[in-house]
Design an enzyme around this catalytic site. Structure first.
Site, mmCIF file in Angstrom:
data_model
loop_
_atom_site.group_PDB
_atom_site.id
_atom_site.type_symbol
_atom_site.label_atom_id
_atom_site.label_comp_id
_atom_site.label_asym_id
_atom_site.label_seq_id
_atom_site.Cartn_x
_atom_site.Cartn_y
_atom_site.Cartn_z
ATOM 1 N N GLU A 1 12.707 0.510 9.265
ATOM 2 C CA GLU A 1 12.356 -0.919 9.298
ATOM 3 C C GLU A 1 11.037 -1.149 10.045
ATOM 4 O O GLU A 1 10.216 -1.959 9.624
ATOM 5 C CB GLU A 1 13.496 -1.747 9.912
ATOM 6 C CG GLU A 1 14.829 -1.642 9.173
ATOM 7 C CD GLU A 1 14.755 -1.945 7.678
ATOM 8 O OE1 GLU A 1 13.857 -2.672 7.240
ATOM 9 O OE2 GLU A 1 15.594 -1.411 6.928
ATOM 10 N N HIS B 1 8.156 -0.608 7.786
ATOM 11 C CA HIS B 1 7.792 -1.766 6.957
ATOM 12 C C HIS B 1 6.910 -2.719 7.762
ATOM 13 O O HIS B 1 5.917 -3.238 7.258
ATOM 14 C CB HIS B 1 9.039 -2.503 6.468
ATOM 15 C CG HIS B 1 9.795 -1.781 5.379
ATOM 16 N ND1 HIS B 1 9.167 -1.199 4.292
ATOM 17 C CD2 HIS B 1 11.121 -1.558 5.206
ATOM 18 C CE1 HIS B 1 10.083 -0.652 3.501
ATOM 19 N NE2 HIS B 1 11.267 -0.840 4.036
ATOM 20 N N CYS C 1 8.931 4.876 0.304
ATOM 21 C CA CYS C 1 8.198 6.120 0.078
ATOM 22 C C CYS C 1 8.981 6.982 -0.920
ATOM 23 O O CYS C 1 10.210 6.953 -0.947
ATOM 24 C CB CYS C 1 8.034 6.829 1.419
ATOM 25 S SG CYS C 1 7.155 8.369 1.317
#
Ligand SMILES: [Zn+2]
Ligand SMILES: [Zn+2]
Length: 221
Positions: free
Chosen positions: A164, A167, A175
């Site tokens: 997270e 991101h 990915c």
């Protein structure tokens, strides 16, 4: 002023007061610099060892100050769950509305969570955002009927937090490399299959974001 106008004015003032309360920023105190630090916002995690493990891990991994804080998260009535699970998006928006800064804030929650397109989910973050949610509930081997294994549970927590945060550091898509923590996972088995750290490409994206948080000048390409 007529009685009706007075009642309307009172209602408007009450509404403004409620909105101000809902949007009030969390006061983390003078020792936390939200322009630079990573804050782990503890939402009901009783396992102090897990919190200490994550604090140490993130500090070593990103060389940024990391703090664990327990602050009550005021949720609007609409965010209260209609079933035993909580909507990740509501939780994320509740944190976003109360945190300002260029550092990162990870809400680590014991709540069982879902998203609108998945009936359960362990994490959510916005690309290039500053906030992430990670639920440790289904990362616990006991949830799936396995014997409790602390090392296994903690490894999954580290992976999802890295995923997270990745991101938020600017890796908007998942990915394609299974060895990379930013590979997408659709099941607990797939979470176990993904790697424990970023691949070279995702690492470079994260490093650029972390350098910006530290205020370092951009390196020439
Ligand atoms: Zn993802
Ligand atoms: Zn990657």
């Amino acid at each position: 002023m007529s009685q009706r106008t007075r009642i309307k004015l009172y209602a408007v003032l009450c509404m403004a007061g409620l909105l101000a309360l809902a949007a009030r920023e969390i006061d983390f105190g003078p020792t936390i610099n939200l322009q630079r630090d990573i804050v782990i916002l503890n939402d009901g995690i009783a396992d102090e060892e897990m919190l200490a493990m994550l604090q140490d891990f993130l500090h070593r991994r990103f060389s940024l100050p990391v703090h664990v804080v327990k602050k009550p998260l005021a949720l609007p009535a609409a965010a209260r769950p209609k079933k035993p699970q909580w909507d990740m998006k509501d939780l994320l928006e509740a944190v976003i509305s109360r945190v300002r800064g260029e550092g990162r804030c990870v809400l680590l929650t014991c709540k069982d969570t879902y998203t609108r397109d998945m009936n359960w989910s362990t994490g959510l973050a916005r690309c290039n955002g500053t906030t992430a949610i990670v639920s440790v509930c289904r990362l616990n081997p006991s949830f799936w009927g396995d014997a409790y294994d602390r090392a296994w549970h903690y490894k999954r927590v580290r992976k999802i937090v890295l995923h997270e945060l990745g991101h938020t550091f600017g890796q908007c898509d998942h990915c394609g490399d299974w060895a990379c923590a930013i590979h997408g996972s659709g099941s607990i088995g797939e979470i176990d299959q993904t790697g424990e750290d970023y691949c070279k490409r995702c690492d470079a994206i994260a490093n650029a974001a972390i350098a910006a948080i530290r205020g370092e000048p951009k390196t020439a390409r």
